[in-house]
Design an enzyme around this catalytic site. Sequence first.
Site, PDB file in Angstrom:
ATOM      1  N   GLU A 107       0.827  -1.216   0.000  1.00 16.87           N
ATOM      2  CA  GLU A 107       0.000   0.000   0.000  1.00 16.87           C
ATOM      3  C   GLU A 107       0.852   1.252   0.000  1.00 16.87           C
ATOM      4  OE1 GLU A 107      -3.013  -1.635   3.310  1.00 16.87           O
ATOM      5  OE2 GLU A 107      -2.787   0.532   3.220  1.00 16.87           O
TER       6      GLU A 107
ATOM      7  N   CYS B   9       3.161   8.484   1.328  1.00 16.01           N
ATOM      8  CA  CYS B   9       3.676   7.605   2.367  1.00 16.01           C
ATOM      9  C   CYS B   9       3.941   6.271   1.681  1.00 16.01           C
ATOM     10  CB  CYS B   9       2.603   7.485   3.457  1.00 16.01           C
ATOM     11  SG  CYS B   9       3.039   6.367   4.771  1.00 16.01           S
TER      12      CYS B   9
ATOM     13  N   CYS C 102       5.681  -6.884   7.647  1.00 14.25           N
ATOM     14  CA  CYS C 102       6.683  -6.338   8.571  1.00 14.25           C
ATOM     15  C   CYS C 102       6.940  -7.350   9.675  1.00 14.25           C
ATOM     16  CB  CYS C 102       6.186  -5.020   9.184  1.00 14.25           C
ATOM     17  SG  CYS C 102       7.453  -4.267  10.252  1.00 14.25           S
TER      18      CYS C 102
ATOM     19  N   CYS D 117       4.475  -4.454  15.838  1.00  8.90           N
ATOM     20  CA  CYS D 117       3.938  -3.479  16.790  1.00  8.90           C
ATOM     21  C   CYS D 117       2.457  -3.805  16.999  1.00  8.90           C
ATOM     22  CB  CYS D 117       4.111  -2.054  16.272  1.00  8.90           C
ATOM     23  SG  CYS D 117       5.830  -1.647  15.958  1.00  8.90           S
TER      24      CYS D 117
ATOM     25  N   CYS E 256      -0.542  -2.087  14.953  1.00  9.11           N
ATOM     26  CA  CYS E 256      -0.343  -1.851  13.523  1.00  9.11           C
ATOM     27  C   CYS E 256      -0.837  -3.017  12.679  1.00  9.11           C
ATOM     28  CB  CYS E 256       1.152  -1.611  13.289  1.00  9.11           C
ATOM     29  SG  CYS E 256       1.610  -1.555  11.563  1.00  9.11           S
TER      30      CYS E 256
ATOM     31  N   GLU F  56       9.569  -1.881   8.029  1.00  9.60           N
ATOM     32  CA  GLU F  56      10.547  -1.108   8.822  1.00  9.60           C
ATOM     33  C   GLU F  56      11.671  -0.719   7.849  1.00  9.60           C
ATOM     34  OE1 GLU F  56      11.539   0.241  12.044  1.00  9.60           O
ATOM     35  OE2 GLU F  56      13.107   0.732  10.594  1.00  9.60           O
TER      36      GLU F  56
ATOM     37  N   SER G  24      11.115   6.838   8.686  1.00 12.50           N
ATOM     38  CA  SER G  24      10.659   6.603  10.044  1.00 12.50           C
ATOM     39  C   SER G  24      11.127   5.223  10.502  1.00 12.50           C
ATOM     40  CB  SER G  24       9.129   6.674  10.026  1.00 12.50           C
ATOM     41  OG  SER G  24       8.596   6.003  11.109  1.00 12.50           O
TER      42      SER G  24
ATOM     43  N   SER H 221       9.705   6.537  15.665  1.00 16.63           N
ATOM     44  CA  SER H 221       8.357   6.215  16.144  1.00 16.63           C
ATOM     45  C   SER H 221       8.490   5.738  17.582  1.00 16.63           C
ATOM     46  CB  SER H 221       7.745   5.114  15.270  1.00 16.63           C
ATOM     47  OG  SER H 221       7.587   5.587  13.969  1.00 16.63           O
TER      48      SER H 221
ATOM     49  N   HIS I 161       6.218   6.224  20.548  1.00 20.35           N
ATOM     50  CA  HIS I 161       4.941   5.627  20.982  1.00 20.35           C
ATOM     51  C   HIS I 161       4.901   5.130  22.427  1.00 20.35           C
ATOM     52  CE1 HIS I 161       4.464   6.101  16.807  1.00 20.35           C
ATOM     53  NE2 HIS I 161       4.722   4.887  16.409  1.00 20.35           N
TER      54      HIS I 161
ATOM     55  N   ASN J  30      -5.644   5.644  14.968  1.00 16.97           N
ATOM     56  CA  ASN J  30      -6.757   5.293  14.094  1.00 16.97           C
ATOM     57  C   ASN J  30      -7.060   3.809  14.271  1.00 16.97           C
ATOM     58  OD1 ASN J  30      -8.585   5.966  11.908  1.00 16.97           O
ATOM     59  ND2 ASN J  30      -7.365   4.525  10.741  1.00 16.97           N
TER      60      ASN J  30
ATOM     61  N   CYS K 190      -1.932   2.207   8.037  1.00 16.35           N
ATOM     62  CA  CYS K 190      -1.388   1.587   6.836  1.00 16.35           C
ATOM     63  C   CYS K 190      -1.313   0.077   7.005  1.00 16.35           C
ATOM     64  CB  CYS K 190       0.001   2.167   6.573  1.00 16.35           C
ATOM     65  SG  CYS K 190       0.615   1.686   4.995  1.00 16.35           S
TER      66      CYS K 190
END
Length: 357
Positions: free
Chosen positions: A91, A112, A119, A123, A126, A167, A198, A221, A223, A296, A339
């Site tokens: 994406e 983006c 990945c 996380c 995600c 990543e 990032s 990132s 968090h 989100n 994402c």
Amino acid sequence: MKPSLTGIVLEELAAFLEKRGAPSYRAKQITDWIYKKRVASFDAMTDLPNELRAELTAEFDTPNSEVVRVLGSKDTTQKFLFRLRDQNLIESVLIPASPALYGQPSDRRTICVSSQVGCAYGCKFCASGLEGWTRNLDAGEIVQQLIEIEQKSGEKIDNVVFMGMGEPLANLRNVLRAIRIINAPWGLGIGARHITVSTSGLAPQIRELAKESTQFRLALSLHGATDKVRSHIMPVNRKYPLKVLLEACDYYVAKKGRLTFEYILIAGVNDTDEQARELAKIARRLSAKINLIPYNTVEGLEWSRPPRARQEKFQSIVRAHGVIATLRREKGHDIAAACGQLRLQTNRAERGVRVSV
Ligand code: SF4
């Protein structure tokens, strides 16, 4: 797999041509065809001799990723789902101008991009990590996301963030190559200040980047501002806890000047007053700006965004410590934080797994 057309670097091309006895000016001619005129095959490069075109065709693959779905509209964020040559899905997100986006100027159109299929870092908030890691993207597949989206949308992209699936620092060689192409005057010509990578916090690679000559901005990132909170939502923190990570960041900042923090606000997890104070301390240590991003919701995951008042309180605590902190306000942009969802839904639908979309 042959290297792809949109992953070609000028100097390598010059060496390739020299070996074949072709004049050196051809290298610039070819990169102009690829990155300026955006042709998709060597056959279309009509001012090259036929023999050279055949040699290039034998050496490089032409781009064959295609956009299979687009979500969103021109005025808001648009998501593009690509199918790659090996059928894998990735994406990219096109984000219109925004005053609060990643601390960048307001008149920029941002893409983006993804750097991997899936990945490995898992996380907990995600969607990209939900089905694990499949493979790295090569530089051509990264650059192609920009070229294809400019063509499909008719927009000129002038800001790039590596915050999509994957990543980026776990695919460092290909990401750095893609950045060179995106930044170079013979490539896409986007300024280094408008390219942001990032990372979830790969400390050894952050140290490596400190020595890297390719120019771009680095965003961490974070968090979570303590090991307890960060390890709860980001498994990478068990491998590189905050002490190790922040020492790598100190080193990076000493060599390169600055980095920014991304901090997704998740209700009841990392949005407390104490986390805000700890975050401010870390930001002051590194002279870093903070981009606060309300979470989100991802389908199938338990997390939610804090109420607006809590988001603002968190921001005010950080600011009270003298740290610059922006809080993203535009709803349409939240899509970037989620994402990986579109790919996940499509993958599952194609496998016949029931999902509610
Ligand atoms: S947030 Fe980034 S590093 Fe973490 S799982 Fe998602 S894509 Fe991977």
